[in-house]
Design a protein around this motif. Sequence first.
Motif, mmCIF file in Angstrom:
data_model
loop_
_atom_site.group_PDB
_atom_site.id
_atom_site.type_symbol
_atom_site.label_atom_id
_atom_site.label_comp_id
_atom_site.label_asym_id
_atom_site.label_seq_id
_atom_site.Cartn_x
_atom_site.Cartn_y
_atom_site.Cartn_z
ATOM 1 N N UNK A 1 -3.977 4.263 -1.872
ATOM 2 C CA UNK A 1 -3.842 2.814 -1.788
ATOM 3 C C UNK A 1 -3.573 2.415 -0.330
ATOM 4 N N UNK A 2 -4.604 1.887 0.311
ATOM 5 C CA UNK A 2 -4.482 1.484 1.718
ATOM 6 C C UNK A 2 -3.804 0.132 1.833
ATOM 7 N N UNK A 3 -3.242 -0.150 2.999
ATOM 8 C CA UNK A 3 -2.651 -1.467 3.251
ATOM 9 C C UNK A 3 -3.439 -2.165 4.359
ATOM 10 N N UNK A 4 -3.226 -3.473 4.500
ATOM 11 C CA UNK A 4 -3.849 -4.199 5.610
ATOM 12 C C UNK A 4 -3.426 -3.564 6.938
ATOM 13 N N UNK B 1 0.837 -1.182 0.000
ATOM 14 C CA UNK B 1 0.000 0.000 0.000
ATOM 15 C C UNK B 1 0.873 1.233 0.000
ATOM 16 N N UNK B 2 0.265 2.390 -0.257
ATOM 17 C CA UNK B 2 1.040 3.639 -0.263
ATOM 18 C C UNK B 2 0.696 4.436 0.992
ATOM 19 N N UNK B 3 0.950 3.827 2.135
ATOM 20 C CA UNK B 3 0.689 4.474 3.412
ATOM 21 C C UNK B 3 2.018 4.696 4.130
ATOM 22 N N UNK B 4 2.034 5.679 5.019
ATOM 23 C CA UNK B 4 3.290 6.012 5.691
ATOM 24 C C UNK B 4 3.777 4.837 6.540
ATOM 25 N N UNK B 5 5.075 4.605 6.463
ATOM 26 C CA UNK B 5 5.664 3.464 7.149
ATOM 27 C C UNK B 5 6.194 3.929 8.503
#
Lengths: 547, 547
Positions: free
Chosen positions: B196-199, A3-7
Amino acid sequence: MHGLMQDRPLMISSLIEHAARFHPGTEIVSRLPEGGTHRTDWAGIRRAACQVANALEALGIRPTERVATLAWNSWRHLAMYFGVSGSGAVLHTVNPRLFPEQIAYIINHAEDQVLFFDTTFAPLVEKLAPQLKTVKAYVCMTAPEHMPSIDVPHLHCWDELVGGQSDAYTWPEFDERNASSLCYTSGTTGNPKGVLYSHRSTMLHTLMELAPDTFGISSRETVMLIVPMFHANGWGTPYAAAMVGAKLVFPGPHLDGQSVYELMRDERVTFSQGVPTVWLMLFQYLDANPQIDPRALGVKRIGIGGAAVSRGMLDRFEREFGAEVMQGWGMTETSPIGVISKLLPKHDGMSEEEQVKVKLKQGRGVWGVDLKIVDDEGKVQPWDGQAFGHLRVRGPWIASGYFKGEGGSPIDEEGFFSTGDVANIDPDGFLQLVDRAKDVIKSGGEWISSIDVENAASSHPGVAEAAVVGIAHPVWQERPLLIVVRRAGSQVSAEDLRAYLTERLAKWWLPDDVVFVDSLPHTATGKLLKTKLREQFKDYVASAKGA
Amino acid sequence: MHGLMQDRPLMISSLIEHAARFHPGTEIVSRLPEGGTHRTDWAGIRRAACQVANALEALGIRPTERVATLAWNSWRHLAMYFGVSGSGAVLHTVNPRLFPEQIAYIINHAEDQVLFFDTTFAPLVEKLAPQLKTVKAYVCMTAPEHMPSIDVPHLHCWDELVGGQSDAYTWPEFDERNASSLCYTSGTTGNPKGVLYSHRSTMLHTLMELAPDTFGISSRETVMLIVPMFHANGWGTPYAAAMVGAKLVFPGPHLDGQSVYELMRDERVTFSQGVPTVWLMLFQYLDANPQIDPRALGVKRIGIGGAAVSRGMLDRFEREFGAEVMQGWGMTETSPIGVISKLLPKHDGMSEEEQVKVKLKQGRGVWGVDLKIVDDEGKVQPWDGQAFGHLRVRGPWIASGYFKGEGGSPIDEEGFFSTGDVANIDPDGFLQLVDRAKDVIKSGGEWISSIDVENAASSHPGVAEAAVVGIAHPVWQERPLLIVVRRAGSQVSAEDLRAYLTERLAKWWLPDDVVFVDSLPHTATGKLLKTKLREQFKDYVASAKGA
Ligand SMILES: Nc1ncnc2c1ncn2[C@@H]1O[C@H](COP(=O)(O)OP(=O)(O)OP(=O)(O)O)[C@@H](O)[C@H]1O
Ligand SMILES: Nc1ncnc2c1ncn2[C@@H]1O[C@H](COP(=O)(O)OP(=O)(O)OP(=O)(O)O)[C@@H](O)[C@H]1O
Ligand SMILES: [Mg+2]
Ligand SMILES: [Mg+2]
């Protein structure tokens, strides 16, 4: 494809930064071992946490090294929760109620580098210090005027060492799977074993603890934390309170009924958590002071765990306090939240008696804790509220093993942790604890719950305390032996008790024999020490016939 | 040194497994596009989710491939939330209210492989199909008797394709950072961009959503989800409801006041979430039916976001419904929870007027969302409730960029995402939205909030709707132009409005001119389309002098 979310790693330091940013003025109140009450706020705790981190740096503590506490619940202990873990070191909260030789064993096993302790424990620390191989510095958590005069090397005073540090500190960011804190089990069934939490497990546990189906802690809450911060992270509540900026109230060592009552009243506590024993002390105080109306306290909710909640305790909190009781089951190894008893909408229409039955179960699974019960061969048992088996749990805040591999792997093929508890689960997912696996009595292939027999015996007015252990039997393999401490003045006999139990238990659950003793052995945390009893009675031959 | 905790990835599939295991019989109620009401429960949703996963396998969909929906809120859409993401594919919830060319653009941009759609959208799908380059199969989410007769290749009926599958499915486990769902922004300020969300981001957002300081959703709740499931994951509530086993009520396409009222009443809804527009429709219905007492509904809480809550809306829910209003600010890019307005204990003693001021702010930061406001040069502005600046946010459920790198990196050196909104933050961490950065009017180096001027103008009884945009000015750079739609029958003049605003705004905020129009342009989601207005009035020369 990610996903393209902040890590962003899940870091315990983010909790104290959030609390200080959004709730700087919310109070943290502590009754001190030296007497008196200390007041600070989340901004103050953040400053102290930063000073702790700088003090550790000054002492040469490196990331992942262990820093121990022997301490009551207080603002200093709270600052260490964030300052030690936040800096990358590992906070080891030592249970001061363990036997001194257990404490020395634990500190050496953990290789603690620094030992922070409350003045209360100064004599203990002086006695232990020569045996502690890895401790390079001792810090007494007090002001200069209260420093104990003890003979301990590299002894520091908190206010000088920690208070003298800058309160500017930038929290490091690192792998969220890194260890954050270490807590040993209570040692009820053997030697205490180390559970090593991570930043990730702690943060996920904290998030779930906030849910209304768990403890539902909010910024509007005043939480009195009675459960010690050396018991499984104070049930996670120090972290949860920071995450929402709740007011925290710490009783310090003052756990007698009067102190607890007065603190509840004076600080307008809305929610409090503790093991059953401490509530019994509160009830005794209230019994002696019938002029007090507990309802006037305005306490809304009471969280109880670590041992089963009795019907009497439930009733008293509900009727006299007007408070909701939330029982939980958990272990040091489960961070500790495993299940929590909260009624479902479907229970609303039921009779009070039926509701009480549900409330006295240990509770329902929360998201994040998979449950299963299995028989001796590992075969999964149904959730019918009848079948019982070994309880196994799985989830991101459940231990995968013990520090330094002690006791081997507790994990099965499916990744579940073996709790050592025996339980049944009903179709709604409510778990009821039957016994500890080591305490369950195996009679002719069937299981007898030692707890159920003890509870039945304890309800006899002549019984002060009762324990049940299995003794060897040529035909039935094991049979229950009832060991009783008579109430002062009582003349209750073995015959009386057998007659009494006959009305309350299945025939084949009746103890083969009753032995009277003056006292029963307990663990440091007040649980029955059945290992010792089994040892003591291992050659006992019952006089009765067996079922 | 890692902690010794179980390494369990955060998987969306764990939500539906939990709900079905612990709350199998809790109802999921849907009003259908075809008419009538459908009832199932969490056990049923799990079965349908497994069938969805098997259907995707049958269609040859591989992990990370996108599966699109053009659908109202319903049990089928809910099953897809778990079935698509749980199987490792990516759920792309398309906003059917976008213009057809935007929809085609988005579906092609996302490279969707299958398109699931409600019967309502059959004509739209027929029109779009020839332009959709990657879609290999179309699934109409209905029963055979309601199948539309449209000319679309590879058209399936849900009940046949999905309903025909086995409901046995084992959810795969994979990296929690993998993409789970995709949602495009509303396109208010430009072309919609894909988030784009992640789990992992979804699960952390869900956990935080349960906290009492956020939406406080529990197993005792009946949630009516009015906010569309194609708007930023239905604000995360489908996931949150599964995590605690709450009852869910879906209005489908029936969003008129009467339908919403009746569904609330019939299903005993306790909590509902939606944008302001839908509540206005409910109010209109209640205006027309004064015999209805909204308090009898027993609704406890209303969540409102996406646009500002007006004083009138707040008052009406509090006074007539006896409900608590929880405003939230968020974006598609923030999953969407950013801040939530909840009073703190410190506000309890304040006057009602002071409390209202706090409640009308967009809200206070929750753990997991770091906030900052910066000026045009990136300099951080103080949290004094006055200074305003560009709002930037950081956290594990905030976007780090857009799908296929659209629009470049929105992230600054500290890892904060630039929201495009302008806000102030008060010392308690309450954020107040001032304007969108693109809409703010820069006059002589100072900023004028177009929203504030619009709100002031809209409060005039002769004004039906108002918009304010900046027009070029030789001295002041930009000056506000007020564009007004008169209320039917009103003769309000530019002079009247200037006089009215003079009493309400700082002198230099007064619009340089007032233009009357018959209607204003809107986006597909009902927001004012200021890009179009700016284009339309870009050569406008004000008749007044300027401040
Ligand atoms: N609500 C409860 N009702 C009954 N028993 C409980 C409850 N909560 C916890 N327990 C018991 O406490 C145990 C966990 O206690 P803890 O982790 O403090 O160490 P311990 O198991 O007593 O000690 P050790 O593991 O060293 O033998 C559980 O395994 C269970 O047997
Ligand atoms: N409570 C609120 N009060 C005022 N405005 C809000 C509130 N909540 C959200 N918003 C506005 O909505 C925006 C988020 O909307 P959304 O993600 O649906 O797309 P959009 O910003 O309208 O469209 P695009 O990004 O494509 O231009 C926020 O940036 C903010 O401007
Ligand atoms: Mg144990
Ligand atoms: Mg936007």
